[in-house]
Design a protein around this motif. Sequence first.
Motif, PDB file in Angstrom:
ATOM      1  N   UNK A 242       0.794  -1.298  -0.215  1.00 35.55           N
ATOM      2  CA  UNK A 242      -0.085  -0.021   0.042  1.00 35.55           C
ATOM      3  C   UNK A 242       0.977   1.174   0.232  1.00 35.55           C
ATOM      4  N   UNK A 243       2.139   1.180   0.540  1.00 41.99           N
ATOM      5  CA  UNK A 243       3.042   2.203   0.479  1.00 41.99           C
ATOM      6  C   UNK A 243       4.276   2.025  -0.007  1.00 41.99           C
ATOM      7  N   UNK A 244       4.934   3.106  -0.194  1.00 41.53           N
ATOM      8  CA  UNK A 244       6.378   2.739  -0.806  1.00 41.53           C
ATOM      9  C   UNK A 244       7.471   2.290   0.302  1.00 41.53           C
ATOM     10  N   UNK A 245       8.431   1.665  -0.160  1.00 40.27           N
ATOM     11  CA  UNK A 245       9.293   1.138   0.586  1.00 40.27           C
ATOM     12  C   UNK A 245      10.532   2.211   1.163  1.00 40.27           C
ATOM     13  N   UNK A 246      10.643   2.253   2.330  1.00 38.35           N
ATOM     14  CA  UNK A 246      11.831   3.468   2.639  1.00 38.35           C
ATOM     15  C   UNK A 246      13.131   3.184   2.423  1.00 38.35           C
ATOM     16  N   UNK A 247      13.704   4.079   1.543  1.00 38.88           N
ATOM     17  CA  UNK A 247      15.034   4.072   0.834  1.00 38.88           C
ATOM     18  C   UNK A 247      14.914   3.134  -0.465  1.00 38.88           C
ATOM     19  N   UNK A 248      13.687   2.919  -1.072  1.00 38.31           N
ATOM     20  CA  UNK A 248      13.772   2.358  -2.331  1.00 38.31           C
ATOM     21  C   UNK A 248      13.072   3.364  -3.294  1.00 38.31           C
ATOM     22  N   UNK A 249      13.688   3.699  -4.263  1.00 37.83           N
ATOM     23  CA  UNK A 249      13.129   4.808  -5.119  1.00 37.83           C
ATOM     24  C   UNK A 249      12.267   3.938  -6.221  1.00 37.83           C
ATOM     25  N   UNK A 250      10.948   3.672  -5.707  1.00 39.64           N
ATOM     26  CA  UNK A 250      10.067   3.054  -6.775  1.00 39.64           C
ATOM     27  C   UNK A 250       8.597   3.311  -6.335  1.00 39.64           C
ATOM     28  N   UNK A 251       7.803   3.168  -7.223  1.00 33.93           N
ATOM     29  CA  UNK A 251       6.286   3.567  -6.942  1.00 33.93           C
ATOM     30  C   UNK A 251       5.632   2.179  -6.287  1.00 33.93           C
ATOM     31  N   UNK A 252       4.391   2.463  -5.786  1.00 32.05           N
ATOM     32  CA  UNK A 252       3.570   1.223  -5.669  1.00 32.05           C
ATOM     33  C   UNK A 252       2.889   0.896  -6.876  1.00 32.05           C
ATOM     34  N   UNK A 253       2.459  -0.235  -7.085  1.00 33.27           N
ATOM     35  CA  UNK A 253       1.548  -0.721  -8.461  1.00 33.27           C
ATOM     36  C   UNK A 253       0.392   0.238  -8.371  1.00 33.27           C
ATOM     37  N   UNK A 254      -0.113   0.549  -7.188  1.00 33.85           N
ATOM     38  CA  UNK A 254      -1.241   1.156  -7.554  1.00 33.85           C
ATOM     39  C   UNK A 254      -1.103   2.875  -7.932  1.00 33.85           C
ATOM     40  N   UNK A 255       0.163   3.492  -7.510  1.00 31.32           N
ATOM     41  CA  UNK A 255       0.510   4.398  -7.945  1.00 31.32           C
ATOM     42  C   UNK A 255       0.574   4.597  -9.331  1.00 31.32           C
ATOM     43  N   UNK A 256       0.958   3.264  -9.931  1.00 27.08           N
ATOM     44  CA  UNK A 256       1.398   3.421 -11.302  1.00 27.08           C
ATOM     45  C   UNK A 256       0.105   2.921 -12.108  1.00 27.08           C
ATOM     46  N   UNK A 257      -0.995   2.892 -11.717  1.00 27.06           N
ATOM     47  CA  UNK A 257      -2.321   2.436 -12.065  1.00 27.06           C
ATOM     48  C   UNK A 257      -2.656   1.105 -12.404  1.00 27.06           C
ATOM     49  N   UNK A 258      -1.833   0.230 -11.410  1.00 23.51           N
ATOM     50  CA  UNK A 258      -2.437  -1.132 -11.511  1.00 23.51           C
ATOM     51  C   UNK A 258      -3.017  -1.441 -10.144  1.00 23.51           C
ATOM     52  N   UNK A 259      -4.082  -1.965 -10.120  1.00 23.63           N
ATOM     53  CA  UNK A 259      -5.250  -2.042  -9.079  1.00 23.63           C
ATOM     54  C   UNK A 259      -4.487  -3.505  -8.368  1.00 23.63           C
ATOM     55  N   UNK A 260      -3.821  -3.340  -7.868  1.00 23.65           N
ATOM     56  CA  UNK A 260      -3.293  -4.461  -7.028  1.00 23.65           C
ATOM     57  C   UNK A 260      -2.363  -4.201  -5.725  1.00 23.65           C
ATOM     58  N   UNK A 261      -2.736  -4.841  -4.701  1.00 23.14           N
ATOM     59  CA  UNK A 261      -1.624  -4.911  -3.485  1.00 23.14           C
ATOM     60  C   UNK A 261      -1.443  -6.273  -3.009  1.00 23.14           C
ATOM     61  N   UNK A 262      -0.349  -6.591  -2.745  1.00 24.49           N
ATOM     62  CA  UNK A 262       0.246  -8.163  -2.385  1.00 24.49           C
ATOM     63  C   UNK A 262       1.352  -7.963  -1.540  1.00 24.49           C
ATOM     64  N   UNK A 263       1.220  -8.881  -0.341  1.00 20.33           N
ATOM     65  CA  UNK A 263       2.510  -9.026   0.675  1.00 20.33           C
ATOM     66  C   UNK A 263       2.426 -10.332   0.755  1.00 20.33           C
ATOM     67  N   UNK A 264       4.018 -10.675   1.045  1.00 22.95           N
ATOM     68  CA  UNK A 264       4.128 -12.099   1.511  1.00 22.95           C
ATOM     69  C   UNK A 264       4.239 -12.001   3.017  1.00 22.95           C
ATOM     70  N   UNK A 265       4.559 -13.072   3.717  1.00 24.41           N
ATOM     71  CA  UNK A 265       4.743 -13.101   5.184  1.00 24.41           C
ATOM     72  C   UNK A 265       5.700 -14.202   5.438  1.00 24.41           C
ATOM     73  N   UNK A 266       6.397 -14.453   6.677  1.00 29.17           N
ATOM     74  CA  UNK A 266       7.012 -15.462   7.117  1.00 29.17           C
ATOM     75  C   UNK A 266       6.680 -15.898   8.691  1.00 29.17           C
ATOM     76  N   UNK A 267       6.732 -17.039   8.817  1.00 29.92           N
ATOM     77  CA  UNK A 267       6.513 -17.507  10.322  1.00 29.92           C
ATOM     78  C   UNK A 267       7.361 -18.566  10.690  1.00 29.92           C
ATOM     79  N   UNK A 268       7.181 -19.293  11.871  1.00 28.74           N
ATOM     80  CA  UNK A 268       7.947 -20.115  12.499  1.00 28.74           C
ATOM     81  C   UNK A 268       7.204 -21.229  12.930  1.00 28.74           C
TER      82      UNK A 268
END
Length: 335
Positions: A242-268
């Motif tokens: 949903x938001x840009x990543x700090x320190x990475x010069x790149x837009x989110x997909x939604x900023x670029x007009x692509x209707x998608x958000x996606x996150x990965x996760x990790x657990x133990x």
Amino acid sequence: MAKWGTMSRTGSGSRVRALLLLALVGLLVAGCGVTRGEDEGLHRVRMMVPNSPGGGYDLTARTAVKIMEDEGITGRVEVFNVIGAGGTVAMARLMNEAGNDDLMMMMGLGVVGAGYTNGSTARVSDATALAKVVEEQEGILVPADSPLQTIDDFVAAWRADPASITIGGGSSPGGPDHLFPMETARAVGVDPNAVNYVSYDGGGDLLTALLGKKITAGTSGLGEYVDQIEAGQVRVLAVSGNERVEGVDAPTLTEAGVDLTFTNWRGILAPPGLSDGVKADMVEALQKLHGTTEWKEALVKNGWSDAFMTGPEFEQFLRDQDERVSSTLAELGLA
């Protein structure tokens, strides 16, 4: 005097033998399972990583283990990699070690998907759920000298000729690096079944392929490539959250007009069949990890979001993930 002296030496020898026997028993007890002390945390714990060194699971596991060791939450923890079938081999090993109280395994969305695409009967929801630890955005990455300068360039080339765009990911079909480009393709009007996806066993192998120009772009969590991004070896065209990543010069997909958000996760996870006490000790150690300043700093450094979750909530989350991934893969004809 001589007799007394003989009796004295015999008594001394008996005491020495008794002390040696007690010491031996102590060593044997310490060698069985997880040793616990009130202030010493867990000892003799091993952390299994279900893909190759250099990948996201590996980075997360080794970061967590180092902090737990440095902070005295555990003793020395052995981290070892079990490679194969996108984590399915490691998952099968975990399930086969039922009752083993000195083993944890780092895992995530990729292991869930790999179980289905590889026809495994081992399900993450059948293991002992310890904790969900992080969420992470995916990124679309290209080599520094790629002619694709923006996400718009990438999407235009993809739409024009899907077969000409080779996308690599550090997970097998069903993992986050695979599901993300499939969902992105659908969002931009490319048939997911036309996506030219190449699977690599972890982020390390994916980076080699990306820098070697064997693929057009890579989809992966950004934490694995912090150094390469900072050094300018790879560029990030877009990120998936949903938001840009700090320190990475790149837009989110939604900023670029692509209707998608996606996150990965990790657990133990831990093997099935553990006692409530052993499980509680393991969860407590992870809770202490979560509370450290060093872990909070690691979250920022690696672009991870804090997603700590334990207990029944995490158990239900794993069941939901099983259902979600199986449904998505069925739609793609992969499960």
